[in-house]
Design an enzyme around this catalytic site. Structure first.
Site, PDB file in Angstrom:
ATOM      1  CD  GLU A 104      29.246  14.891  19.136  1.00 55.52           C
ATOM      2  OE1 GLU A 104      30.252  15.624  19.260  1.00 55.52           O
ATOM      3  OE2 GLU A 104      28.113  15.332  18.911  1.00 55.52           O
ATOM      4  CB  CYS A 143      37.013  15.322  22.388  1.00 52.25           C
ATOM      5  SG  CYS A 143      35.625  15.921  23.335  1.00 52.25           S
TER       6      CYS A 143
HETATM    7  P1  NAD Z   1      38.359   4.912  20.263  1.00 50.69           P
HETATM    8  O1  NAD Z   1      37.981   5.385  18.904  1.00 50.69           O
HETATM    9  O2  NAD Z   1      39.534   4.020  20.395  1.00 50.69           O
HETATM   10  O3  NAD Z   1      37.114   4.117  20.919  1.00 50.69           O
HETATM   11  C1  NAD Z   1      35.871   4.747  21.107  1.00 50.69           C
HETATM   12  C2  NAD Z   1      34.775   3.708  21.127  1.00 50.69           C
HETATM   13  O4  NAD Z   1      34.591   3.183  19.816  1.00 50.69           O
HETATM   14  C3  NAD Z   1      35.054   2.491  22.020  1.00 50.69           C
HETATM   15  O5  NAD Z   1      33.885   2.131  22.680  1.00 50.69           O
HETATM   16  C4  NAD Z   1      35.481   1.434  21.019  1.00 50.69           C
HETATM   17  O6  NAD Z   1      35.281   0.120  21.458  1.00 50.69           O
HETATM   18  C5  NAD Z   1      34.576   1.767  19.857  1.00 50.69           C
HETATM   19  N1  NAD Z   1      35.026   1.298  18.541  1.00 50.69           N
HETATM   20  C6  NAD Z   1      36.264   1.328  18.025  1.00 50.69           C
HETATM   21  N2  NAD Z   1      36.247   0.856  16.765  1.00 50.69           N
HETATM   22  C7  NAD Z   1      34.971   0.527  16.475  1.00 50.69           C
HETATM   23  C8  NAD Z   1      34.317   0.001  15.335  1.00 50.69           C
HETATM   24  N3  NAD Z   1      34.986  -0.303  14.217  1.00 50.69           N
HETATM   25  N4  NAD Z   1      32.969  -0.190  15.385  1.00 50.69           N
HETATM   26  C9  NAD Z   1      32.280   0.124  16.498  1.00 50.69           C
HETATM   27  N5  NAD Z   1      32.855   0.609  17.621  1.00 50.69           N
HETATM   28  C10 NAD Z   1      34.184   0.812  17.602  1.00 50.69           C
HETATM   29  O7  NAD Z   1      38.532   6.222  21.174  1.00 50.69           O
HETATM   30  P2  NAD Z   1      39.104   6.374  22.656  1.00 50.69           P
HETATM   31  O8  NAD Z   1      40.568   6.142  22.680  1.00 50.69           O
HETATM   32  O9  NAD Z   1      38.245   5.629  23.615  1.00 50.69           O
HETATM   33  O10 NAD Z   1      38.808   7.928  22.935  1.00 50.69           O
HETATM   34  C11 NAD Z   1      39.651   8.966  22.509  1.00 50.69           C
HETATM   35  C12 NAD Z   1      39.150   9.594  21.227  1.00 50.69           C
HETATM   36  O11 NAD Z   1      37.779   9.962  21.350  1.00 50.69           O
HETATM   37  C13 NAD Z   1      39.878  10.877  20.893  1.00 50.69           C
HETATM   38  O12 NAD Z   1      40.125  10.928  19.521  1.00 50.69           O
HETATM   39  C14 NAD Z   1      38.900  11.962  21.328  1.00 50.69           C
HETATM   40  O13 NAD Z   1      39.102  13.204  20.681  1.00 50.69           O
HETATM   41  C15 NAD Z   1      37.598  11.329  20.978  1.00 50.69           C
HETATM   42  N6  NAD Z   1      36.475  11.898  21.744  1.00 50.69           N
HETATM   43  C16 NAD Z   1      35.605  12.718  21.087  1.00 50.69           C
HETATM   44  C17 NAD Z   1      34.572  13.314  21.787  1.00 50.69           C
HETATM   45  C18 NAD Z   1      33.613  14.257  21.091  1.00 50.69           C
HETATM   46  O14 NAD Z   1      32.559  14.526  21.661  1.00 50.69           O
HETATM   47  N7  NAD Z   1      33.910  14.763  19.913  1.00 50.69           N
HETATM   48  C19 NAD Z   1      34.403  13.057  23.149  1.00 50.69           C
HETATM   49  C20 NAD Z   1      35.299  12.193  23.781  1.00 50.69           C
HETATM   50  C21 NAD Z   1      36.339  11.615  23.060  1.00 50.69           C
END
Ligand code: NAD
Length: 518
Positions: free
Chosen positions: A271, A305
């Site tokens: 997601e 998102c």
């Molecule tokens: P992010 O990608 O920085 O972090 C999200 C999560 O992933 C965190 O828990 C982080 O620690 C983890 N993470 C990061 N790199 C990783 C890796 N290599 N391996 C495992 N885990 C890892 O995102 P953010 O800044 O917290 O949130 C914003 C983003 O999330 C935006 O792009 C938004 O569109 C997206 N988002 C999508 C949805 C959806 O349902 N499609 C919902 C909410 C947010």
């Protein structure tokens, strides 16, 4: 207790009421003692100040959590699904009791307005209700066999351990979308929340511990939380005991996680980011459209998102629409999201603010006319990153328009042909959500048709954000293709088995194959 209160007060020198509130919320949720000291500082975007320090987990803790979850799964999968539903029913009940406190903590930690913080907890309650019903409806199929004396069926079975990785902007709802379904489907769950929002995760974990006690017979290790950043996230993802990895976050994260899970032939539910568009037809109900646009572009400070980021307005109503949007944008009350009447809180942190300013500069360089977007000083919260929402008139979909900037920036462009607007909607790399405002049935149906919007969510006369839990949630292309929440999204949390049962005394082969020794 006094020390914690003092520590929190010391770190929040600006607003006494606010700090007292923070302390009472943490106490009310039973996690004050977990937030006293630790190596991960948690900052409230409201004040820009540290509101707690929590202990991060190590990769050894990841190993232990996955081991315990695997053991729990071996028991849980044999518990009848309606009984598993009972656990989720108790969770929904407890969330109803804690809605106010947890909703406030969501606001405090993620910076959403209180209405949205409470709404997020309501979403948790809603998905629990949905999952309880689902626990009696994990239906398979009966399939017509081509062979006499044979019956075919499709049955659904628990899958294993579901590892949930969540983003900061929906710090608790995303866990519940996954966990409520995964648990009734017979799986164990391990959760790694965003390192920016561990307090809400600890609060939910505490609530769930009480629920497990009340339930009485759930196996140890059925649900756990791992606090930390990428390192523990990557360790969870790499481990083959994470049978399902449901990862919510940026496309950049998804590229790494998706590959790591695919390499070991695990199952992933991705997601990821969105760059969501709306098309405003000249036939639209303008007042309704403006309200829909405002909520989806400005709500959650553009940090959903599904936030509306690109708007295509019919040439004949473009000037009027932009003028009215500018008026509305100027009136949006920006401030402490816990205060009544405020509609837009802060950005999550300084990096988010910097990315927003960079995008606005780039937009100017690419021919954009920017209104708004500047930093706003909120008295008493000078360290928070508050901004005015930005409206940017763009000549076309330039590079900056086609990337997701997680901030309240709405790029507005003209169109004259509806099919061109659909093509523009589909030109983004992401494919999460989309909408059109129109009263023309042919336009609406074209938008929803096979050659219409290519997104996982396509709406008519409603903005792209604010989904209900009853529908499957997720999107295509660089949004990752996963589906969560309602409809038949539960199938991603189960193992499908096709069964052929021969109740005859013959052994006819499929496709009429003759395989006799002669
Ligand atoms: P992010 O990608 O920085 O972090 C999200 C999560 O992933 C965190 O828990 C982080 O620690 C983890 N993470 C990061 N790199 C990783 C890796 N290599 N391996 C495992 N885990 C890892 O995102 P953010 O800044 O917290 O949130 C914003 C983003 O999330 C935006 O792009 C938004 O569109 C997206 N988002 C999508 C949805 C959806 O349902 N499609 C919902 C909410 C947010």
């Amino acid at each position: 207790m006094r020390n914690i209160r003092e520590a929190i007060r010391r770190t929040n020198p600006f607003q006494k009421d606010f700090t007292v509130d923070a302390q009472s919320i943490l106490s009310d949720l039973g996690i004050a003692s977990l937030v006293a000291d630790g190596d991960l500082a948690v900052t409230s975007p409201i004040t820009g100040e540290v509101i707690g320090r929590v202990k991060q987990n190590s990769t050894a803790d990841v190993d232990a959590a996955l081991g315990a979850a695997r053991t729990a799964f071996a028991t849980w999968r044999n518990v009848p699904a309606p009984r598993r539903g009972e656990l989720v029913r108790l969770l929904g009940n407890r969330l109803r009791e804690k809605k106010e406190a947890l909703g406030r903590l969501v606001s405090l930690e993620a910076g959403k307005i209180l209405q949205e913080g409470l709404g997020e907890v309501q979403e948790m309650i809603d998905i629990c209700d949905f999952a309880v019903g689902l626990s009696r409806q994990l239906y398979g199929l009966t399939i017509a066999s081509e062979r006499p004396g044979h019956r075919m069926a499709e049955t659904w079975h628990p899958f294993g351990v579901c590892t949930i990785i969540s983003a900061f902007n929906f710090p608790v709802a995303v866990w519940s979308w996954n966990a409520a379904l995964a648990l009734v489907c017979g799986n164990a769950v391990v959760w790694k929340p965003s390192e920016k929002t561990p307090l809400t995760a600890l609060a939910v974990d505490r609530i769930f511990r009480d629920v497990l006690d009340e339930f009485g017979s759930a196996p140890a290790g059925l649900a756990s939380v791992i606090i930390g950043g990428r390192e523990v996230g990557a360790a969870l993802v790499a481990d083959k005991r994470s049978d399902i990895v449901s990862a919510t976050g940026s496309t950049e994260m998804g590229r790494k996680v998706g590959v790591a899970v695919a390499q070991r032939f695990g199952r992933s539910i991705l997601e990821l980011g969105g760059n969501n568009a709306g098309i405003v037809s000249h036939t639209a109900n303008r007042d309704l459209a403006l309200r829909g646009i405002l909520f989806s572009a400005v709500g959650t400070a553009g940090q959903r998102c599904t936030s509306l980021r690109r708007l295509f307005v019919h040439d004949s109503i473009y000037d009027e629409t932009v003028a009215r949007l500018k008026e509305l944008y100027a009136k949006v009350p920006v401030g402490n999201p816990l205060e009544q009447g405020v509609l837009m809180g802060p950005l999550i942190d300084v990096q988010a603010f910097a990315r927003m300013q960079d995008a606005l500069e780039q937009a100017k360089g690419e021919g954009g006319k920017v209104s708004g977007g500047e930093r706003v000083t909120v008295k008493g919260h000078e360290n928070g990153y508050y901004v005015r929402p930005a409206l940017v008139e763009m000549p076309s979909q330039t590079e900056v328009v086609l990337k997701e900037t997680f901030a309240p920036i709405l790029y507005v462009m003209r169109y004259s042909d509806f099919d061109d607007a659909i093509a523009a909607n589909n030109a983004a790399a992401h494919g999460l959500s989309s909408c059109t405002f129109t009263t023309d049935l042919r336009e609406a149906e074209r938008f929803l048709s096979a050659s219409g919007s290519d997104c996982g969510i396509a709406n008519v006369n409603i903005g792209p954000s604010g989904a209900e839990i009853g529908g499957a949630f997720g999107g295509e292309k660089e949004t990752g293709g996963g589906r969560e929440s309602g409809s038949d999204a539960w199938k991603a949390y189960m193992r499908r088995a096709t069964n052929t049962i021969n109740y005859s005394s013959e052994l006819p082969l499929a496709q009429g194959i003759d395989f006799n020794l002669g």
